[in-house]
Design a protein around this motif. Structure first.
Motif, PDB file in Angstrom:
ATOM      1  N   GLU A 371       0.836  -1.192   0.000  1.00 57.35           N
ATOM      2  CA  GLU A 371       0.000   0.000   0.000  1.00 57.35           C
ATOM      3  C   GLU A 371       0.875   1.248   0.000  1.00 57.35           C
ATOM      4  O   GLU A 371       1.845   1.353   0.764  1.00 57.35           O
ATOM      5  N   LYS A 421      -6.188   3.614 -11.255  1.00 55.90           N
ATOM      6  CA  LYS A 421      -7.184   2.679 -11.796  1.00 55.90           C
ATOM      7  C   LYS A 421      -6.662   1.248 -11.835  1.00 55.90           C
ATOM      8  O   LYS A 421      -7.413   0.302 -11.631  1.00 55.90           O
ATOM      9  N   GLU A 422      -5.337   1.110 -12.074  1.00 61.90           N
ATOM     10  CA  GLU A 422      -4.758  -0.226 -12.228  1.00 61.90           C
ATOM     11  C   GLU A 422      -4.284  -0.841 -10.912  1.00 61.90           C
ATOM     12  O   GLU A 422      -4.052  -2.048 -10.847  1.00 61.90           O
ATOM     13  N   ASN A 423      -4.139  -0.027  -9.856  1.00 57.14           N
ATOM     14  CA  ASN A 423      -3.561  -0.529  -8.601  1.00 57.14           C
ATOM     15  C   ASN A 423      -4.416  -0.111  -7.405  1.00 57.14           C
ATOM     16  O   ASN A 423      -4.471   1.070  -7.052  1.00 57.14           O
ATOM     17  N   GLU A 424      -5.073  -1.096  -6.800  1.00 53.46           N
ATOM     18  CA  GLU A 424      -5.896  -0.809  -5.627  1.00 53.46           C
ATOM     19  C   GLU A 424      -5.060  -0.346  -4.437  1.00 53.46           C
ATOM     20  O   GLU A 424      -5.581   0.278  -3.513  1.00 53.46           O
ATOM     21  N   ASN A 425      -3.783  -0.661  -4.455  1.00 56.13           N
ATOM     22  CA  ASN A 425      -2.900  -0.273  -3.343  1.00 56.13           C
ATOM     23  C   ASN A 425      -2.433   1.172  -3.428  1.00 56.13           C
ATOM     24  O   ASN A 425      -1.797   1.668  -2.496  1.00 56.13           O
ATOM     25  N   TYR A 426      -2.719   1.838  -4.543  1.00 52.10           N
ATOM     26  CA  TYR A 426      -2.220   3.200  -4.736  1.00 52.10           C
ATOM     27  C   TYR A 426      -3.316   4.192  -4.355  1.00 52.10           C
ATOM     28  O   TYR A 426      -4.321   4.329  -5.046  1.00 52.10           O
ATOM     29  N   HIS A 427      -3.094   4.893  -3.229  1.00 51.43           N
ATOM     30  CA  HIS A 427      -4.098   5.814  -2.696  1.00 51.43           C
ATOM     31  C   HIS A 427      -3.566   7.239  -2.807  1.00 51.43           C
ATOM     32  O   HIS A 427      -2.586   7.603  -2.146  1.00 51.43           O
ATOM     33  N   GLU A 484     -12.979   4.164   0.305  1.00 52.16           N
ATOM     34  CA  GLU A 484     -13.276   3.977  -1.109  1.00 52.16           C
ATOM     35  C   GLU A 484     -13.955   5.215  -1.684  1.00 52.16           C
ATOM     36  O   GLU A 484     -13.729   5.593  -2.832  1.00 52.16           O
ATOM     37  N   ARG A 487     -11.288   7.662  -2.370  1.00 52.26           N
ATOM     38  CA  ARG A 487     -10.560   7.251  -3.570  1.00 52.26           C
ATOM     39  C   ARG A 487     -11.278   7.715  -4.841  1.00 52.26           C
ATOM     40  O   ARG A 487     -10.677   8.290  -5.749  1.00 52.26           O
ATOM     41  N   LYS A 488     -12.583   7.487  -4.886  1.00 58.11           N
ATOM     42  CA  LYS A 488     -13.360   7.875  -6.066  1.00 58.11           C
ATOM     43  C   LYS A 488     -13.390   9.397  -6.221  1.00 58.11           C
ATOM     44  O   LYS A 488     -13.350   9.921  -7.339  1.00 58.11           O
ATOM     45  N   GLN A 491     -10.080  10.464  -7.704  1.00 54.90           N
ATOM     46  CA  GLN A 491     -10.040  10.142  -9.134  1.00 54.90           C
ATOM     47  C   GLN A 491     -10.845  11.163  -9.935  1.00 54.90           C
ATOM     48  O   GLN A 491     -10.431  11.585 -11.017  1.00 54.90           O
TER      49      GLN A 491
END
Length: 501
Positions: A371, A421-427, A484, A487-488, A491
């Motif tokens: 993470e 978008k490609e990495n859930e660990n990247y916040h 989450e 996160r959205k 983005q």
């Protein structure tokens, strides 16, 4: 000086116990003790040879050579380059005519000078009066006295023609400093004057589990750290908290020292010594303690060297969770293609491309397993349009500069959006416009702070209480509130900005 005095001095300034020298010479430690006190003479030339050889290994330090030069009344000793050369000089010094008046000869001298009781009393009184008149030891009482002694030492050091080293340690209560704002201002001013004259400072900080107290110490010293002239250390083990010590030494100049019990520092006598042997003894004490300490933080001048950059990138891509507080939108997320816009030679550009490709790939590999919380700071749109928004890009050449255009900034934001978008660990957390002029990289074991304005510096912090404090700060301020939904929202902010540009 007699032979016994010379040997005693060598043992003192090198912090050598009797039993260690006795082992080297195959003698009993008690015999060494008797030699030191002038009650025995050394046995012969071979012993002198072995003593000179032994101490030549232990005296090749600047402050010890300085002390020897004064004792031997030979300034050339300070310029000795090899142990063999020092050995020969020590051997000559130990075997000169003045060193042969020991043992039985001293005893005969004592018999010849036997006097009656009244003469002895008079002699003792004369010696005491002479010592008082010519004392190299001054006493200062309480906190006021300690402040006076400290400033006096700084001023003595400032009067030296050549720059040197200032050694500082205290685990006593810092009330003596903080209760006088005028002293604090003068203390900092004089330290800056010492630094500007080329002096270096080694300081051993008191480290406790009270993180607020530790941060206060760092806050006080941080402007001095930035000079690059200060090396901070700490003792990693717990001390008993009963006997406390303050020691400030300007090698070859003066030493201020005090010892207190518990919290009784306010009424503690403080001493200043200026005679060379005493100052050298305290210099040796400080360096002996320093060998037990660790760097509180390592401070490197970030002069764009490949070594510094390699260490920083390796730290960023090492295993484990990572938090980044960036000064812009991040060098690790910089698209490789943007390096083509740098105005530099072909070889330099190729090297930069290879390096950025390597570390970008490793960073993406890290995002697959660890993470990463990345706080990014957006550039002002007006700066982008004027072409004055600098890419926070570390290169090995100070003259290289790269500024965003609106299009290149958009490309960088697109790369960040892709990574999210490609990495859930990247916040990613977007903050307001502006800049801190530094970036922070924090993992579970270490914190690195890169200050990118002049003077460019990298701070490496490994002391665990401080590392935990940074971790707790980021956790409370960012990680616990990141969801989450956050996160959205982040983005969406980046997506809207890309569209706007």
């Amino acid at each position: 000086m007699t032979f016994s005095e010379k040997l005693d001095m060598l043992l003192n300034i090198t912090n050598t116990p009797n039993n260690l020298l006795a082992k080297v010479l195959s003698l009993d430690p008690s015999y060494i003790s008797r030699i030191r006190h002038g009650r025995r003479n050394i046995l012969g030339g071979d012993y002198i040879e072995n003593i000179a050889d032994f101490f030549s290994h232990r005296c090749m330090k600047e402050y010890i050579l300085s002390a020897l030069a004064a004792a031997m009344e030979n300034k050339e000793i300070e310029t000795v380059k090899t142990e063999e050369e020092l050995k020969e000089r020590l051997k000559t010094w130990l075997t000169d005519e003045h060193s042969k008046s020991g043992g039985v000869k001293n005893l005969f001298k004592d018999f010849a000078q036997i006097s009656n009781e009244e003469t002895a009393k008079k002699t003792a009184a004369d010696r005491e009066r002479s010592a008082a008149e010519n004392s190299n030891l001054m006493m200062f009482y309480g906190n006021v006295g300690r402040r006076q002694a400290t400033l006096s030492l700084f001023n003595r050091m400032l009067s030296n023609e050549k720059p040197g080293m200032l050694l500082m340690f205290s685990d006593e209560n810092s009330k003596w400093m903080k209760e006088s704002e005028e002293f604090e201002r003068e203390w900092e001013t004089l330290l800056w004057q010492l630094i500007l004259k080329g002096n270096k400072i080694k300081v051993i900080h008191k480290v406790s589990h009270d993180i607020d107290e530790m941060m206060e110490v760092v806050h006080r010293w941080l402007p001095l750290y930035v000079s690059g002239a200060v090396e901070p250390y700490y003792y990693p083990r717990l001390r008993d908290g009963i006997y406390k010590r303050t020691l400030t030494v300007a090698p070859g100049c003066a030493a201020v020292f005090a010892t207190s019990i518990g919290e009784s520092g306010e009424n503690t006598p403080n001493f200043m010594a200026t005679d060379k042997l005493t100052v050298d003894s305290f210099t040796n004490e400080f360096f002996s303690y320093l060998t037990l300490c660790r760097p509180l933080m390592k401070i490197s001048t970030a002069k764009r060297s490949e070594e510094v950059l390699a260490k920083l990138y390796e730290f960023i891509t090492s295993d484990g969770p990572l938090t980044i507080q960036g000064n812009s939108i991040g060098m690790m997320t910089l698209p490789i293609g943007l390096i083509n816009d740098i105005n530099c030679g072909k070889e330099v550009k190729q090297r930069l491309l290879e390096r950025q490709e390597l570390w970008s790939r490793r960073f993406e590999e890290k995002l697959k397993k660890d993470e990463v919380y990345h706080i990014i700071r957006l550039h002002d749109i007006a700066d982008l349009k004027k072409g004055s928004a600098c890419i926070r890009f570390i290169s090995e050449d100070d003259k290289l500069a790269l500024y965003y255009t609106t299009e290149t900034y958009k490309e960088h934001l697109k790369n960040i959006y892709r990574l999210m978008k490609e990495n859930e660990n990247y916040h990613v957390l977007v903050t307001a416009n502006g800049e801190n002029r530094f970036s922070v990289y924090c993992n579970e074991n270490e914190v690195r702070i890169f200050k990118d304005d002049e003077p460019a510096l990298i701070f490496e912090i490994t002391e665990q209480n401080m590392v935990s404090a940074f971790g707790d700060y980021f956790e409370q301020e960012i990680i616990l509130g990141y969801s989450e939904r956050t996160r959205k929202r982040m983005q969406k902010i980046i997506e809207d900005l890309i569209y706007f540009l």
